[in-house]
Motif scaffolding. Sequence first.
Motif, PDB file in Angstrom:
ATOM      1  N   THR A  99       1.116  -0.415  -0.186  1.00 13.83           N
ATOM      2  CA  THR A  99      -0.235   0.001  -0.359  1.00 13.83           C
ATOM      3  C   THR A  99       0.959   1.106  -0.217  1.00 13.83           C
ATOM      4  O   THR A  99       1.825   1.164   0.544  1.00 13.83           O
ATOM      5  CB  THR A  99      -0.834   0.012   1.375  1.00 13.83           C
ATOM      6  N   ARG A 100       0.675   2.525  -0.742  1.00  9.67           N
ATOM      7  CA  ARG A 100       0.591   3.533  -0.134  1.00  9.67           C
ATOM      8  C   ARG A 100      -0.280   4.547  -0.559  1.00  9.67           C
ATOM      9  O   ARG A 100      -0.939   4.467  -1.226  1.00  9.67           O
ATOM     10  CB  ARG A 100       1.917   3.969  -1.920  1.00  9.67           C
ATOM     11  N   ASN A 101       0.047   5.348   0.660  1.00  5.63           N
ATOM     12  CA  ASN A 101      -1.501   6.824   0.677  1.00  5.63           C
ATOM     13  C   ASN A 101      -2.511   6.386   0.535  1.00  5.63           C
ATOM     14  O   ASN A 101      -3.367   6.568   0.078  1.00  5.63           O
ATOM     15  CB  ASN A 101      -1.261   7.620  -0.484  1.00  5.63           C
ATOM     16  N   GLY A 102      -2.382   4.932   1.285  1.00  2.00           N
ATOM     17  CA  GLY A 102      -4.221   4.237   1.197  1.00  2.00           C
ATOM     18  C   GLY A 102      -4.967   3.379  -0.144  1.00  2.00           C
ATOM     19  O   GLY A 102      -5.612   2.553   0.656  1.00  2.00           O
ATOM     20  N   ARG A 103      -3.660   3.266  -0.606  1.00  2.00           N
ATOM     21  CA  ARG A 103      -4.251   2.745  -1.762  1.00  2.00           C
ATOM     22  C   ARG A 103      -3.009   0.958  -2.061  1.00  2.00           C
ATOM     23  O   ARG A 103      -2.215   1.828  -2.124  1.00  2.00           O
ATOM     24  CB  ARG A 103      -4.284   3.114  -3.299  1.00  2.00           C
ATOM     25  N   GLY A 104      -3.737   0.431  -2.544  1.00  2.00           N
ATOM     26  CA  GLY A 104      -2.891  -0.831  -3.015  1.00  2.00           C
ATOM     27  C   GLY A 104      -2.450  -1.004  -4.313  1.00  2.00           C
ATOM     28  O   GLY A 104      -3.188  -0.374  -4.925  1.00  2.00           O
ATOM     29  N   PHE A 105      -1.604  -1.585  -4.209  1.00  2.00           N
ATOM     30  CA  PHE A 105      -0.879  -1.877  -5.067  1.00  2.00           C
ATOM     31  C   PHE A 105      -0.499  -3.252  -5.527  1.00  2.00           C
ATOM     32  O   PHE A 105       0.009  -4.168  -4.574  1.00  2.00           O
ATOM     33  CB  PHE A 105       0.496  -0.772  -5.597  1.00  2.00           C
ATOM     34  N   ILE A 106       0.120  -4.026  -6.778  1.00  2.00           N
ATOM     35  CA  ILE A 106       1.266  -5.189  -6.804  1.00  2.00           C
ATOM     36  C   ILE A 106       2.582  -4.263  -7.103  1.00  2.00           C
ATOM     37  O   ILE A 106       2.511  -3.575  -8.445  1.00  2.00           O
ATOM     38  CB  ILE A 106       0.240  -6.214  -7.923  1.00  2.00           C
ATOM     39  N   VAL A 107       3.429  -4.903  -6.646  1.00  2.00           N
ATOM     40  CA  VAL A 107       4.813  -4.395  -6.819  1.00  2.00           C
ATOM     41  C   VAL A 107       6.056  -5.079  -7.333  1.00  2.00           C
ATOM     42  O   VAL A 107       5.720  -6.238  -6.487  1.00  2.00           O
ATOM     43  CB  VAL A 107       4.932  -3.774  -5.725  1.00  2.00           C
ATOM     44  N   TYR A 108       6.249  -5.513  -8.524  1.00  2.00           N
ATOM     45  CA  TYR A 108       7.262  -6.381  -9.321  1.00  2.00           C
ATOM     46  C   TYR A 108       8.926  -6.483  -8.760  1.00  2.00           C
ATOM     47  O   TYR A 108       9.344  -4.731  -9.101  1.00  2.00           O
ATOM     48  CB  TYR A 108       7.280  -6.649 -10.426  1.00  2.00           C
ATOM     49  N   VAL A 109       9.246  -6.973  -8.670  1.00  5.81           N
ATOM     50  CA  VAL A 109      10.983  -6.922  -8.498  1.00  5.81           C
ATOM     51  C   VAL A 109      11.588  -8.159  -9.433  1.00  5.81           C
ATOM     52  O   VAL A 109      11.226  -8.957  -9.001  1.00  5.81           O
ATOM     53  CB  VAL A 109      11.479  -6.858  -6.835  1.00  5.81           C
ATOM     54  N   ASN A 110      12.930  -7.500 -10.189  1.00  7.79           N
ATOM     55  CA  ASN A 110      13.003  -8.229 -10.828  1.00  7.79           C
ATOM     56  C   ASN A 110      14.053  -9.115  -9.947  1.00  7.79           C
ATOM     57  O   ASN A 110      15.078  -7.994  -9.656  1.00  7.79           O
ATOM     58  CB  ASN A 110      13.938  -7.550 -12.215  1.00  7.79           C
ATOM     59  N   SER A 111      14.600 -10.324  -9.635  1.00 11.77           N
ATOM     60  CA  SER A 111      15.166 -10.944  -9.122  1.00 11.77           C
ATOM     61  C   SER A 111      16.905 -10.593  -9.275  1.00 11.77           C
ATOM     62  O   SER A 111      17.473 -11.100  -8.118  1.00 11.77           O
ATOM     63  CB  SER A 111      15.143 -12.422  -8.608  1.00 11.77           C
ATOM     64  N   ARG A 112      17.384 -10.432 -10.008  1.00 13.44           N
ATOM     65  CA  ARG A 112      18.272 -10.481 -10.461  1.00 13.44           C
ATOM     66  C   ARG A 112      19.145  -8.800 -10.431  1.00 13.44           C
ATOM     67  O   ARG A 112      20.187  -8.768  -9.975  1.00 13.44           O
ATOM     68  CB  ARG A 112      18.892 -11.128 -12.160  1.00 13.44           C
ATOM     69  N   THR A 113      18.447  -8.070 -10.931  1.00 12.05           N
ATOM     70  CA  THR A 113      18.705  -6.459 -11.362  1.00 12.05           C
ATOM     71  C   THR A 113      18.056  -5.760  -9.949  1.00 12.05           C
ATOM     72  O   THR A 113      19.119  -4.838  -9.765  1.00 12.05           O
ATOM     73  CB  THR A 113      18.058  -6.045 -12.376  1.00 12.05           C
ATOM     74  N   GLY A 114      17.262  -6.128  -9.509  1.00 10.22           N
ATOM     75  CA  GLY A 114      16.664  -5.083  -8.484  1.00 10.22           C
ATOM     76  C   GLY A 114      15.743  -3.778  -8.267  1.00 10.22           C
ATOM     77  O   GLY A 114      15.429  -3.191  -7.899  1.00 10.22           O
ATOM     78  N   ALA A 115      15.547  -4.382 -10.256  1.00 10.99           N
ATOM     79  CA  ALA A 115      14.283  -2.984 -11.098  1.00 10.99           C
ATOM     80  C   ALA A 115      13.431  -3.628  -9.942  1.00 10.99           C
ATOM     81  O   ALA A 115      12.516  -4.334 -10.155  1.00 10.99           O
ATOM     82  CB  ALA A 115      14.397  -3.381 -11.864  1.00 10.99           C
ATOM     83  N   VAL A 116      12.275  -2.226  -9.764  1.00  7.91           N
ATOM     84  CA  VAL A 116      10.890  -2.545  -8.788  1.00  7.91           C
ATOM     85  C   VAL A 116      10.672  -1.484 -10.264  1.00  7.91           C
ATOM     86  O   VAL A 116      10.915  -0.503 -10.292  1.00  7.91           O
ATOM     87  CB  VAL A 116      11.249  -1.957  -7.608  1.00  7.91           C
ATOM     88  N   TRP A 117       8.804  -2.114 -10.233  1.00  5.44           N
ATOM     89  CA  TRP A 117       7.895  -1.431 -11.125  1.00  5.44           C
ATOM     90  C   TRP A 117       6.531  -1.828 -10.339  1.00  5.44           C
ATOM     91  O   TRP A 117       6.631  -2.909  -9.686  1.00  5.44           O
ATOM     92  CB  TRP A 117       7.846  -1.436 -12.609  1.00  5.44           C
ATOM     93  N   ARG A 118       5.805  -1.021 -10.837  1.00  3.26           N
ATOM     94  CA  ARG A 118       4.218  -0.878 -10.232  1.00  3.26           C
ATOM     95  C   ARG A 118       3.142  -1.341 -11.246  1.00  3.26           C
ATOM     96  O   ARG A 118       3.625  -1.198 -12.595  1.00  3.26           O
ATOM     97  CB  ARG A 118       3.142   0.195 -10.170  1.00  3.26           C
ATOM     98  N   GLY A 119       2.273  -2.635 -11.117  1.00  2.00           N
ATOM     99  CA  GLY A 119       1.600  -3.435 -12.214  1.00  2.00           C
ATOM    100  C   GLY A 119      -0.283  -2.581 -11.962  1.00  2.00           C
ATOM    101  O   GLY A 119       0.068  -1.841 -11.366  1.00  2.00           O
TER     102      GLY A 119
END
Length: 119
Positions: A99-119
């Motif tokens: 959650t961020r600011n009261g809203r729910g999200f699915i967040v993805y992380v690349n297990s090799r590079t550590g890149a983070v993005w939101r779905g």
Amino acid sequence: MKKLLMTLAVAAPIALGFGLGGASSAEAKTSVNIYMGVPYYGYQVGPDYRYRRGYGWYRPGRYPYRMSCSRARDLVRDRGYRNVKARDCSGQTYSFRATRNGRGFIVYVNSRTGAVWRG
């Protein structure tokens, strides 16, 4: 101008390796093997290198394949998300509910590079 063109006509084939007297150029051979992003060498580069049969010499621990699920969760928290819970920590992409600011999200992380993005 005519002399310059004649000189170029003779010099160009020589410079390109097409010698005039049947001379041949030497052949250079190179061998490079890369498996899973880890470079393997045909010789022991340093004392900490290990040999893997069928591949060659490599440096263990230098090229991590995947980060842990808890490390990926910390990366998501560092991006400002709260209540981070793991959905799936297998494969190359980990997914989390957060959650961020009261809203729910699915967040993805690349297990090799550590890149983070939101779905």
